[in-house]
Design an enzyme around this catalytic site. Structure first.
Site, PDB file in Angstrom:
ATOM      1  N   LYS B  46      -9.936  -5.132  -3.973  1.00 24.31           N
ATOM      2  CA  LYS B  46      -9.289  -4.075  -3.214  1.00 24.31           C
ATOM      3  C   LYS B  46     -10.366  -3.375  -2.396  1.00 24.31           C
ATOM      4  O   LYS B  46     -11.314  -2.820  -2.943  1.00 24.31           O
ATOM      5  CB  LYS B  46      -8.652  -3.103  -4.196  1.00 24.31           C
ATOM      6  CG  LYS B  46      -7.765  -2.083  -3.559  1.00 24.31           C
ATOM      7  CD  LYS B  46      -6.936  -1.435  -4.648  1.00 24.31           C
ATOM      8  CE  LYS B  46      -6.295  -0.185  -4.157  1.00 24.31           C
ATOM      9  NZ  LYS B  46      -5.528   0.465  -5.206  1.00 24.31           N
ATOM     10  N   ASP B 176       2.038   7.556  -7.453  1.00 21.00           N
ATOM     11  CA  ASP B 176       2.600   6.811  -6.322  1.00 21.00           C
ATOM     12  C   ASP B 176       3.510   5.724  -6.859  1.00 21.00           C
ATOM     13  O   ASP B 176       3.384   4.551  -6.506  1.00 21.00           O
ATOM     14  CB  ASP B 176       1.453   6.211  -5.496  1.00 21.00           C
ATOM     15  CG  ASP B 176       1.923   5.661  -4.144  1.00 21.00           C
ATOM     16  OD1 ASP B 176       1.138   4.952  -3.498  1.00 21.00           O
ATOM     17  OD2 ASP B 176       3.082   5.932  -3.767  1.00 21.00           O
TER      18      ASP B 176
END
Lengths: 386, 282
Positions: B46, B176
Site C-alpha cells: 500500500k 471508514d
C-alpha cells in the site's frame, strides 16, 4: 414553452429568477435506455454564459437577480432582520425580473419557491411572496428543495453527466451522488457547515461581510503562506468543523492580543516570521479544503465516478476549485464548477428545479406550501431522471 | 505483461525486479499485488503517494500519522510485532495486558513491513473479493424476492455484524467502514459455484482512519458510517441492514454481545437523529 419564476431566500441572499425550458428531456427520453444526458452532451466546461445553449436540456436564463443582506463586520445575519430585508426587496426584484425577462404573466407556467432547508423566518417571508403571486396570477405553486436546486442548476450549466457532487455553503456541506432517482448523501459535516466555519472565523477577526466573508477570506489567504497546525477531522466520508473553528478562534484571539501589544509577537517556529491575519486565513482554507477534497476523493473511489461538480457558495472559491481540479486530474477525471451567478444562492436554480418537477406533474397545494428548516436532499423523488 | 516500472513506486520497490500489479487506486493509496522478502510470499503493498493538492506540510504530517496509526492498529489486532520500520526503529509492540491484542488474528491482514518516510506499508495478501463485489454479484444473479439469495445475504450480513463487534471489543474503531473495506475470503471447502459466493470469512482492511477507542460514541459513529455507506452503495439491500446490527449486538461471535452492543446500537439512534435534525441553512 415552459417558463417559470423562482424565488429563493433561505439565508441572507434574496434571489428571483425567470427560466425557460426549450423541451422536456424526460418525455422524449422515456423510451431511451441510457441517461437523459447521453445524447450530445456538451464537453466539460466551466460556467457558460447566460444564453446557455451549451446546457442540456436547453435552458434559457431570462432573468437572474439577487440582493444580499450584508451585516456589519463582526456580526452574523439574524433571522428576523434577514426576513425583513427579504420582505423589503422581493416585490421590487420580481417586477425587475419580469421586465428583464420580457415575459407576460400569462406566459409563466408556475411559481417556484424554496420550501427548505434554511432559516425559518427568511424562508417564510419569501414563501408568503410566492403564495401571493400564485394567487394573484392564478398559477400553480412548486415548492423546491434548496440543495436539489443547486445540484440541478450545476448539472445543467456545466453539462456534467453523473458527477459526485460536493455541495458546500454557509449552511450545508454534503457529498452527494445520484442513485435510483434520489440524490443520496454519502458524506456530510457532522456539526457545522464549512461556510459557517469560515464566516464565524471572519467575525472574530472583524473581516468585512461585503460582498461575503468567505470572499474576503479568500483574498486575504492569497497573501498568506505560513501553515499553522490545526486539527484535521475526517471521519470516513464525514467531516467535522467545530473543533477546527474552536482552535482557529483561539488562534485569532491570540493574534489580536499580540497585535495590540498585550503579549509577545507570535512567530512561526520554523521561519521566525511573524504570523499575520493573512496566514490564519491561508491556514484555515488549506486545512478545511484539504478535508473537503479528501472526502470527495473517497466518494469518487467508492462510487467509481470520474467527475466532480462543486455547487454552493463556498464553491466559488478558486483555491478550492484548484485543489479539486488537481485531485481529479490525478485520478484521470475532471471538475465542474459554476461562477458566482449560480454558485451563490439564486432564484434561477429554484425556477429550474421547480420547472423540472412541474414537468413531471408535481405541484404544491397552498395547504402544503409551508416551509421547513430541515429538508434532507434525499427526501426528494428525482423522477425527471432515470 | 510489459514491465515498465511504475513511477509511483517508492524506494526500495522502484528498483526491484519483482512484479507489481496495480490492483486499485483508492482514495488514499495505491494498492499493488506483489511479493515481499521471498518470491513465495504474496503481499499487498500500500503506497500513499504525495497529494500535490494538499499543502506539503499537511501532506507529510497526514501521511506519516496515517501509516503509523494503521500499522499500530494492525499489529495490535493481529498480536504480532514487526521487526523494523523506516529508519530501523521498531513499530511499538503492544503493551502486555492490553485488551484486544491478537483479538482479530485471522480477521485482519498481518503487517510485513513499512516505511513512514517513504509512505508505504506491506501486508499479507488476502485472496478473495470485496464484500461490495460479492453483494453486487449476488444482486445480479438474484431473481426478485428469491428467498435463497436473501438468506445467503443475511448470512453474509450477520458475519459482517459479528466481525465489527469483534473489532470494537478489541478497543478499535475502524473509521471508514464500507463494503469496499471488507474482504470475503472463500473457505477452502467452498466451490466456485455461484450459490456459494456469499460464504466465507470476512476480513477488515484499510485501517488508515482507525483509532483506538472504547467509547460508545465512537462505536456508534463507526456503525453510522457503515450504515450510510451500505445504504448508498447497495440501495436494493438497504432494508436488510438491520441484520448487521442484530448480529453486532447479539451474534455468537460478536465481541459486543450483550450490554455493550446494546448501548452502542442505542447510541447509534442518537447519532442518526443528529444528522437528520441538523439545521441546514442557505
Amino acid at each position: 414553452m415552459p417558463i417559470a419564476i423562482g424565488l429563493e431566500g433561505s439565508a441572507n441572499k434574496l434571489g428571483v429568477g425567470v427560466i425557460h425550458h426549450a423541451a422536456y428531456p424526460h418525455s422524449s427520453h422515456r423510451s431511451r435506455q441510457d441517461s437523459p444526458l447521453s445524447s450530445s452532451p456538451p464537453p466539460p466546461l466551466k460556467a457558460s454564459d447566460g444564453d446557455a445553449s451549451l446546457t442540456w436540456p436547453p435552458v434559457r436564463i431570462l432573468a437572474n437577480l439577487r440582493h444580499t443582506y450584508v451585516s456589519p463586520p463582526g456580526s452574523g445575519f439574524l433571522p428576523k432582520d434577514t426576513a425583513a430585508h427579504h420582505r423589503r426587496w422581493v416585490v421590487r426584484l420580481v417586477k425587475q425580473a419580469m421586465k428583464q425577462a420580457d415575459v407576460r404573466i400569462e406566459d409563466i407556467d408556475c411559481v417556484c419557491f424554496t420550501k427548505g432547508p434554511g432559516m425559518g423566518a427568511p424562508l417564510g417571508a419569501v414563501a408568503i411572496a410566492a403564495r401571493m403571486l400564485s394567487l394573484l396570477w392564478n398559477k400553480p405553486l412548486v415548492g423546491v428543495n434548496h440543495c436539489v436546486g443547486h445540484i440541478e442548476m450545476g448539472r445543467s450549466i456545466t453539462g456534467a453527466e453523473n458527477p459526485v457532487v460536493l455541495y458546500v455553503s454557509g449552511g450545508n456541506t454534503q457529498i452527494i451522488a445520484y442513485s435510483a432517482q434520489r440524490y443520496r448523501i454519502f458524506g456530510e459535516a457532522l456539526d457545522i457547515a464549512v461556510g459557517n466555519c469560515l464566516d464565524r472565523f471572519a467575525r472574530v477577526l472583524n473581516i468585512s461581510n461585503d460582498p461575503a466573508p468567505g470572499y474576503n477570506i479568500e483574498q486575504m489567504a492569497k497573501k498568506g503562506n505560513i501553515l499553522v497546525e490545526l486539527p484535521y477531522a475526517v471521519k470516513g466520508m464525514d467531516v467535522s468543523f467545530s473543533g477546527i473553528l474552536a482552535r482557529i478562534e483561539e488562534l485569532a484571539h491570540r493574534l489580536e492580543s499580540s497585535a495590540q501589544g498585550q503579549s509577545e509577537p507570535w512567530k512561526d517556529e520554523d521561519t521566525g516570521e511573524v504570523i499575520t491575519r493573512e496566514d490564519l486565513c491561508f491556514t484555515l482554507q488549506e486545512t478545511v479544503f484539504a478535508m473537503l477534497v479528501e472526502i470527495t476523493e473517497r466518494a469518487m473511489a467508492h462510487v467509481g465516478a470520474k467527475q466532480v461538480l462543486i455547487v454552493g457558495g463556498v464553491g466559488c472559491n478558486m483555491r478550492l476549485q484548484e485543489m479539486m481540479g488537481m485531485m481529479a486530474a490525478e485520478r484521470g477525471g475532471s471538475v465542474y464548477a459554476t461562477d458566482e451567478r449560480f454558485c451563490i444562492d439564486n432564484g434561477i436554480m429554484i425556477a429550474h428545479a421547480g420547472l423540472l418537477a412541474w414537468g413531471m406533474g408535481f405541484k404544491t397545494g397552498l395547504d402544503e406550501s409551508g416551509c421547513t428548516q430541515r429538508f434532507r436532499t434525499d427526501e426528494v423523488w428525482i423522477n425527471w431522471r432515470d | 505483461m510489459a514491465e515498465t516500472s511504475d513511477s509511483r513506486l517508492p524506494a526500495p520497490f522502484n528498483k526491484s525486479t519483482e512484479s507489481f500489479e496495480l490492483i486499485a487506486q483508492g482514495a488514499e493509496s495505491l494498492l499493488y499485488r506483489t511479493t515481499f522478502l521471498s518470491s513465495s510470499q504474496p503481499a499487498a503493498l500500500k503506497v500513499r503517494p504525495e497529494k500535490k493538492w494538499r499543502h506539503p506540510t499537511l501532506d507529510k504530517r497526514l501521511t506519516r500519522a496515517r501509516i503509523l496509526a494503521e500499522a499500530r492498529v494492525l499489529v495490535k489486532l493481529s498480536g504480532e510485532g514487526v521487526v523494523a520500520g523506516g529508519g530501523g526503529r521498531k513499530v511499538k509492540d503492544p503493551k502486555k495486558g492490553d485488551v484486544g491484542v491478537g483479538g482479530m488474528r485471522g480477521c485482519v491482514p498481518k503487517v510485513l513491513g513499512l516505511d513512514w518516510e517513504q509512505g508505504w506499508m506491506v501486508t499479507e495478501w488476502i485472496e478473495g473479493k470485496t464484500v461490495k463485489e460479492a453483494i453486487y454479484g449476488a444482486s445480479k444473479v438474484q431473481v426478485v424476492d428469491d428467498e435463497k439469495t436473501v438468506e445467503e445475504l443475511k448470512v453474509l450480513l450477520r458475519n459482517m455484524g459479528e466481525v465489527v463487534g469483534k473489532l470494537h471489543a478489541c478497543g478499535v474503531v475502524h473509521g471508514d467502514l464500507t463494503t469496499s473495506n471488507m474482504m470475503l475470503r472463500p473457505r477452502a471447502s467452498t466451490s466456485d459455484a455461484v450459490t456459494g459466493c456469499l460464504d466465507g470469512d470476512i476480513l477488515l482492511i484499510d485501517f488508515g482512519l482507525a483509532t483506538q477507542s472504547h467509547s460508545d460514541e465512537d462505536r456508534a459513529v463507526d456503525l453510522y458510517v457503515l450504515e450510510r455507506a451500505f445504504g448508498s452503495t447497495h440501495p436494493k439491500e438497504e432494508d436488510l441492514f438491520g441484520t448487521v446490527l442484530e448480529a453486532y449486538a447479539n451474534g455468537e461471535e460478536s465481541g459486543m454481545k450483550g450490554k455493550a452492543g446494546k448501548v452502542a446500537v442505542r447510541r447509534l439512534e442518537d447519532v442518526r437523529m443528529r444528522g437528520r435534525k441538523k439545521s441546514m441553512l442557505g
